[in-house]
Write a protein that holds these residues in place. Structure first.
Motif, mmCIF file in Angstrom:
data_model
loop_
_atom_site.group_PDB
_atom_site.id
_atom_site.type_symbol
_atom_site.label_atom_id
_atom_site.label_comp_id
_atom_site.label_asym_id
_atom_site.label_seq_id
_atom_site.Cartn_x
_atom_site.Cartn_y
_atom_site.Cartn_z
ATOM 1 N N THR A 116 0.114 29.340 -25.564
ATOM 2 C CA THR A 116 -0.589 29.756 -26.780
ATOM 3 C C THR A 116 -0.963 28.559 -27.635
ATOM 4 O OG1 THR A 116 0.602 31.863 -26.789
ATOM 5 C CG2 THR A 116 -0.442 31.173 -28.855
ATOM 6 N N ALA A 117 -0.019 27.641 -27.797
ATOM 7 C CA ALA A 117 -0.287 26.441 -28.601
ATOM 8 C C ALA A 117 -1.373 25.584 -27.942
ATOM 9 C CB ALA A 117 0.989 25.630 -28.782
ATOM 10 N N THR A 118 -1.394 25.528 -26.615
ATOM 11 C CA THR A 118 -2.419 24.754 -25.907
ATOM 12 C C THR A 118 -3.808 25.275 -26.232
ATOM 13 O OG1 THR A 118 -0.926 24.213 -24.074
ATOM 14 C CG2 THR A 118 -3.283 24.062 -23.645
ATOM 15 N N PRO B 105 -4.733 13.486 -32.653
ATOM 16 C CA PRO B 105 -3.371 14.050 -32.656
ATOM 17 C C PRO B 105 -3.296 15.426 -31.998
ATOM 18 C CG PRO B 105 -4.303 14.032 -34.886
ATOM 19 C CD PRO B 105 -5.201 13.205 -34.026
ATOM 20 N N PHE B 106 -4.332 16.247 -32.166
ATOM 21 C CA PHE B 106 -4.333 17.578 -31.548
ATOM 22 C C PHE B 106 -4.503 17.466 -30.028
ATOM 23 C CE2 PHE B 106 -6.194 17.928 -35.831
ATOM 24 C CZ PHE B 106 -5.252 18.768 -36.405
ATOM 25 N N ALA C 246 -6.759 23.483 -28.297
ATOM 26 C CA ALA C 246 -8.068 23.284 -27.676
ATOM 27 C C ALA C 246 -9.185 23.744 -28.604
ATOM 28 C CB ALA C 246 -8.135 24.045 -26.346
ATOM 29 N N VAL C 247 -8.971 24.863 -29.280
ATOM 30 C CA VAL C 247 -9.964 25.364 -30.230
ATOM 31 C C VAL C 247 -10.137 24.383 -31.390
ATOM 32 C CG1 VAL C 247 -10.422 27.164 -31.942
ATOM 33 C CG2 VAL C 247 -9.677 27.798 -29.638
ATOM 34 N N ALA D 138 -13.378 29.900 -25.285
ATOM 35 C CA ALA D 138 -12.916 29.704 -26.664
ATOM 36 C C ALA D 138 -13.138 28.254 -27.100
ATOM 37 C CB ALA D 138 -11.438 30.077 -26.782
ATOM 38 N N PHE D 139 -12.854 27.312 -26.207
ATOM 39 C CA PHE D 139 -13.072 25.897 -26.499
ATOM 40 C C PHE D 139 -14.558 25.615 -26.727
ATOM 41 C CE2 PHE D 139 -14.301 21.751 -24.699
ATOM 42 C CZ PHE D 139 -13.669 20.898 -25.598
ATOM 43 N N LEU D 140 -15.423 26.148 -25.839
ATOM 44 C CA LEU D 140 -16.860 25.899 -25.949
ATOM 45 C C LEU D 140 -17.453 26.565 -27.183
ATOM 46 C CD1 LEU D 140 -17.872 26.313 -22.192
ATOM 47 C CD2 LEU D 140 -17.636 24.180 -23.487
ATOM 48 N N ALA D 141 -16.971 27.770 -27.513
ATOM 49 C CA ALA D 141 -17.452 28.445 -28.719
ATOM 50 C C ALA D 141 -17.079 27.663 -29.967
ATOM 51 C CB ALA D 141 -16.879 29.862 -28.783
ATOM 52 N N ALA D 142 -15.842 27.153 -29.997
ATOM 53 C CA ALA D 142 -15.415 26.325 -31.126
ATOM 54 C C ALA D 142 -16.263 25.060 -31.212
ATOM 55 C CB ALA D 142 -13.935 25.971 -30.979
#
Length: 401
Positions: free
Chosen positions: A309-311, A298-299, A315-316, A264-268
């Protein structure tokens, strides 16, 4: 001024060339990413130590990153349209050698040849992307760059499906990708050859962008871009290498779940690359660089202190924001040094690869010493270095109408 056919072609955005060079970038980086993916196989086959594995990585990184600025300098003086295909042939030769390497010395030789292929490919490919960009330099660089990111992501997946179950000889299947890449780049080289005569006119028009800047100011701006590249690549190294370990350590999730979160991080990040180039062409690259790196702070800083979930959501968001920076940095740097696209592209691609490798090693050592949670608490401070983007000068816009 009456446009010649060559200058007319280089003044418009040639998307067919951009998509072709992006696909070649995907194939090149996919093959490159096979090297670390087969470490478990060669470690068992050859009885290697972790130090010897580290030396393989070092040789690969040195040949694929440190040579790039010098290749780029040569390309700026003597553009070589078919060097693109030659670079892919180096990659093909190294890949075949890798499949049959029977000794540690041969293994080092094979990865060095693969690395040389990367060094030849990236500077010249960036020059092609700039030539095909027309007035959409940021978007063009993003299209080119996202191909490489896609290849880096796909390579380990294919290695897991093909190489790990069937052994090292199965890397020969990836020779087909290198052959396809060479064929595509031969075709691109023909287009490059037709328009290369327009390079002189393009360089002259680009020089007016920095006419108002002294050499000292230009060099200072390049130094700022190096600092920004450092902050981005070190942070990306911590995420791509250790985000899964962080999720497993803190939340006890499964390996599969952690891999999905990394995807998900890499796709974003891939989406962010395209968005950054498009927005940079419209509002200016300085503002994209500033908002991309400092805006992610800040994120990123909140990520170690929130729930699962928030993490993942953070990350996204970080992936979307921070990944938009590299294309803007690279195009901004080439505008500071018109006529030296190859050298600048080689410098920043090489710097990017090298810093990524150093960052991964550094954070690995830090995780062994202080724990994976500490790595994320420290690494999230890196985007704060984005504040130095305030020191970048505003470049004058050129009216080419």
């Amino acid at each position: 001024m009456v446009d010649t056919p060559a200058s007319t072609e280089t003044d418009r955005t040639t998307f067919r060339v951009l998509f072709a060079i992006s696909l070649a970038h995907l194939l090149n980086d996919m093959v490159q990413s096979i090297v670390p993916s087969i470490y478990p196989i060669i470690k068992d086959d050859m009885g290697l130590t972790f130090v010897q594995i580290g030396v393989i990585t070092l040789v690969f990184q040195l040949t694929s990153s440190l040579l790039q600025p010098f290749v780029g300098m040569y390309a700026d003086k003597r553009p070589s349209p078919y060097a693109l295909a030659l670079g892919m042939c180096f990659t093909l030769a190294g890949l075949i050698w890798l499949a049959f390497a029977g000794s540690y010395g041969a293994m080092l030789g094979s990865v060095s040849v693969i690395g040389m292929g990367s060094s030849i490919f990236h500077p010249e490919a960036s020059r092609v992307a700039q030539l095909a960009a027309g007035r959409k330099k940021g978007l063009a660089q993003s299209i080119f760059q996202v191909g490489g990111n896609g290849g880096t992501a796909i390579g380990p997946l294919l290695a897991a499906l093909i190489v790990l179950p069937h052994g090292r000889l199965s890397v020969l299947w990836f020779a087909l990708a290198a052959i396809l890449g060479a064929a595509i780049l031969t075709k691109v080289g023909g287009w490059y050859k037709r328009v290369v005569r327009g390079l002189g006119n393009r360089a002259r028009s680009a020089r007016s962008v920095v006419d108002h800047l002294s050499h000292r100011r230009i060099n200072m701006a390049l130094a700022v871009l190096v600092v920004l590249t450092f902050s981005k690549q070190f942070y990306m190294a911590s995420m791509t290498s250790y985000f899964t370990f962080f999720l497993i350590d803190k939340f006890g999730v499964s390996i599969q779940y952690s891999q999905l979160a990394l995807f998900a991080f890499l796709a974003a990040s891939a989406i962010g690359i395209i968005a950054g180039g498009y927005v940079g062409d419209r509002i200016g690259r300085k503002y994209v660089i500033w908002c991309s790196i400092l805006g992610a702070a800040p994120f990123a800083m909140a990520m170690p202190y929130v729930g699962l979930t928030a993490t993942i959501i953070l990350a996204v968001v970080v992936g979307l924001v921070i990944s938009s920076a590299f294309s803007a940095i690279l195009v901004y740097a080439t505008e500071l040094k018109p006529g030296k696209v190859g050298m600048i592209a080689g410098l920043f691609f090489g710097l990017s690869f090298g810093l990524g490798g150093v960052g991964a090693a550094f954070f690995g050592w830090l995780a062994d010493v202080s724990g994976i949670s500490f790595v994320f608490e420290i690494s999230t401070l890196l985007p704060l270095l984005g504040i130095v983007a305030a020191l970048l000068p505003d470049l004058k816009k050129i009216d080419r109408e």
